[in-house]
Design an enzyme around this catalytic site. Structure first.
Site, mmCIF file in Angstrom:
data_model
loop_
_atom_site.group_PDB
_atom_site.id
_atom_site.type_symbol
_atom_site.label_atom_id
_atom_site.label_comp_id
_atom_site.label_asym_id
_atom_site.label_seq_id
_atom_site.Cartn_x
_atom_site.Cartn_y
_atom_site.Cartn_z
ATOM 1 N N LEU A 1 -3.225 -0.290 -14.946
ATOM 2 C CA LEU A 1 -3.813 0.463 -14.207
ATOM 3 C C LEU A 1 -2.913 1.241 -13.014
ATOM 4 O O LEU A 1 -3.516 1.667 -11.937
ATOM 5 C CB LEU A 1 -5.643 -0.582 -13.966
ATOM 6 N N LEU B 1 -4.494 4.095 -11.345
ATOM 7 C CA LEU B 1 -4.970 5.108 -12.500
ATOM 8 C C LEU B 1 -6.423 4.877 -12.503
ATOM 9 O O LEU B 1 -7.030 5.677 -13.393
ATOM 10 C CB LEU B 1 -4.288 4.411 -13.587
ATOM 11 N N SER C 1 -0.590 -4.653 -15.308
ATOM 12 C CA SER C 1 -0.528 -3.173 -13.922
ATOM 13 C C SER C 1 -1.004 -2.261 -15.330
ATOM 14 O O SER C 1 -0.351 -0.890 -15.185
ATOM 15 C CB SER C 1 1.123 -2.639 -13.916
ATOM 16 N N GLY D 1 -8.365 5.904 -9.640
ATOM 17 C CA GLY D 1 -8.414 7.244 -9.098
ATOM 18 C C GLY D 1 -9.225 7.083 -7.636
ATOM 19 O O GLY D 1 -9.117 7.605 -6.607
ATOM 20 N N LYS D 2 -8.464 5.779 -7.509
ATOM 21 C CA LYS D 2 -9.714 5.575 -5.995
ATOM 22 C C LYS D 2 -8.787 5.484 -4.900
ATOM 23 O O LYS D 2 -9.468 5.332 -3.757
ATOM 24 C CB LYS D 2 -10.411 3.752 -6.494
ATOM 25 N N GLY E 1 -3.896 0.160 -9.761
ATOM 26 C CA GLY E 1 -5.120 0.557 -9.747
ATOM 27 C C GLY E 1 -4.991 1.828 -9.386
ATOM 28 O O GLY E 1 -5.984 2.648 -8.997
ATOM 29 N N TYR F 1 1.732 -17.767 -7.639
ATOM 30 C CA TYR F 1 0.252 -17.256 -7.356
ATOM 31 C C TYR F 1 -0.515 -17.783 -6.379
ATOM 32 O O TYR F 1 -0.540 -19.522 -6.471
ATOM 33 C CB TYR F 1 0.346 -16.997 -8.982
#
Length: 411
Positions: free
Chosen positions: A294, A299, A292, A301-302, A297, A106
């Site tokens: 989401l 989910l 993950s 909706g962005k 990201g 990372y």
């Protein structure tokens, strides 16, 4: 034969009966609608008034009692400065989160110039923290011919004694600690479909480090007191079973966790067979750390409006090709359906997605990362403020969508 008068009487009675039935049906429909409205309002009120505390669960058969949220850190040193990383870490742990997840490679996306910076930011934060209150999970790279910069003079990365030893020593130094609570294999030494791939390709099989040899190497660092427990990531049912059997047959350390992707959009790989393999009643007892939740990201909706400010700042647009499976599949269509269902029950997209993963009986903890303090606040609130468990009516509607779309990102 009926007279005209008697016919009119029959027609009048029939109409009257139909009208009464219709009025009854309308009244029943109205009552049902009111019930649904009350149920939706109940969800909203529960969300506003009954904010719960974080729950803690045993990780597999270890003695690690971890929070249901694990703080993901893969943006530290890439998208986040050291100051921002410290703010996010401190806030998360002040809210009761007691475990963070990092990796030797990372931040993500992988970059030779920034590799290890995430650990350095965590290490500087750890200096002001009681070490025994922080559960530190990190990951050693699996097989790679591309990420050799994480080792000294390596032509290929393997999960063997030399690589594990070097990885642990460097991680301990960067993290400013003398032990790691949970060391995970980031991805297998052997070939497996991972990071968005779904189907196994037999032609890509290659020789790999035997499971027993990998566990013996981990035993060395455990015996030295540098690692407490071990786990796997991006692993399959076959891999979990081989590790568990090797440990049992050879008296070697057993894996206690598996870190795999799991969300409303990614369910099949775990639910088809891993959930049975990891079940404690089947002697495996391997806890799932769901990453993950989401879906990168998606989910939230962005990304549905690609011209929105949020979409432009999102990882899927900042880093071309990153998790593109969510943008080049019917995942967008499925996401719209889930958002509509959430709205019907008074839930935001984030609340629905995180509460769904939270409530799955086989999930020990959800790994949630954030690039801002506001974002981590929103995510933690989503887990704590939504009714436990989600209403059965809502879960039924989620299953209807799932039956139609399954895991849409693989299509």
């Amino acid at each position: 034969m009926a007279t005209p008068a008697s016919s009119n009487t029959i027609i009048s009675r029939t109409f009257s009966s139909w009208n009464s039935t219709r009025n009854f049906d309308l009244l029943t429909e109205k009552k049902n609608k009111n019930k649904k409205v009350k149920k939706v309002n109940a969800v909203v009120n529960a969300k506003l008034a009954l904010k719960t505390q974080l729950q803690y669960r045993k990780l597999g058969d270890s003695d690690l009692n971890i929070s249901e949220i694990t703080l993901g850190t893969m943006t530290f040193g890439g998208q986040n400065t050291e100051k921002e990383a410290h703010e996010i870490l401190s806030y998360a742990f002040d809210q009761g989160i007691n475990i963070l997840d990092t990796a030797e490679m990372y931040p993500i996306p992988i970059n030779k110039d920034t590799q290890g910076r995430t650990d350095l930011y965590i290490g500087s934060w750890l200096k002001s923290q009681p070490r025994d209150k922080v559960i530190l999970a990190t990951k050693v790279c699996g097989y790679s011919e591309e990420s050799t910069h994480v080792r000294d003079n390596a032509k290929v990365l393997r999960v063997d004694a030399a690589n594990i030893k070097e990885s642990v020593e460097k991680s301990l130094k960067r993290l400013n600690t003398d032990y790691i609570d949970l060391l995970q294999i980031h991805w297998p030494d052997r070939y497996v479909p991972s990071f968005g791939e779904f189907f196994y390709d037999p032609s890509r099989w290659r020789p790999s480090v035997p499971f027993v040899e990998q566990l013996r190497a981990f035993k060395e660092v455990i015996d030295e007191g540098k690692v407490r427990y071990i786990g796997v990531s991006n692993e399959t049912a076959y891999g979990v079973m081989e590790f568990v059997h090797a440990a049992k047959n050879q008296g070697l350390p057993k894996i206690v966790s598996i870190q795999n992707s799991y969300s409303l959009l990614v369910r099949c790989r775990f639910e088809i067979d891993l959930v049975e393999v990891c079940h404690p009643n089947n002697s495996c007892n391997v806890g799932l750390l769901a990453y993950s939740p989401l879906a990168g990201g998606s989910l939230t909706g962005k990304y549905l409006d690609i011209d929105s400010e949020a979409a432009k700042k999102g990882r899927l647009n900042l880093f071309p090709g990153y998790m593109e499976r969510y943008n080049t599949s019917i995942s967008r269509e499925a996401t719209v359906k889930y958002i509509e269902v959430g709205k019907k029950y008074g839930l935001t997209p984030v609340e629905l997605a995180l509460a769904f993963v939270r409530d799955r009986p086989f999930v020990t903890s959800s790994i949630i990362g954030a690039t801002s303090l506001d974002q981590i606040k929103q995510d933690i609130d989503a887990v704590l403020s939504v009714e436990r468990p989600l209403p059965s009516e809502l879960m039924n509607e989620i299953e209807i969508i799932f039956k139609k779309y399954k895991d849409p990102s693989i299509l």
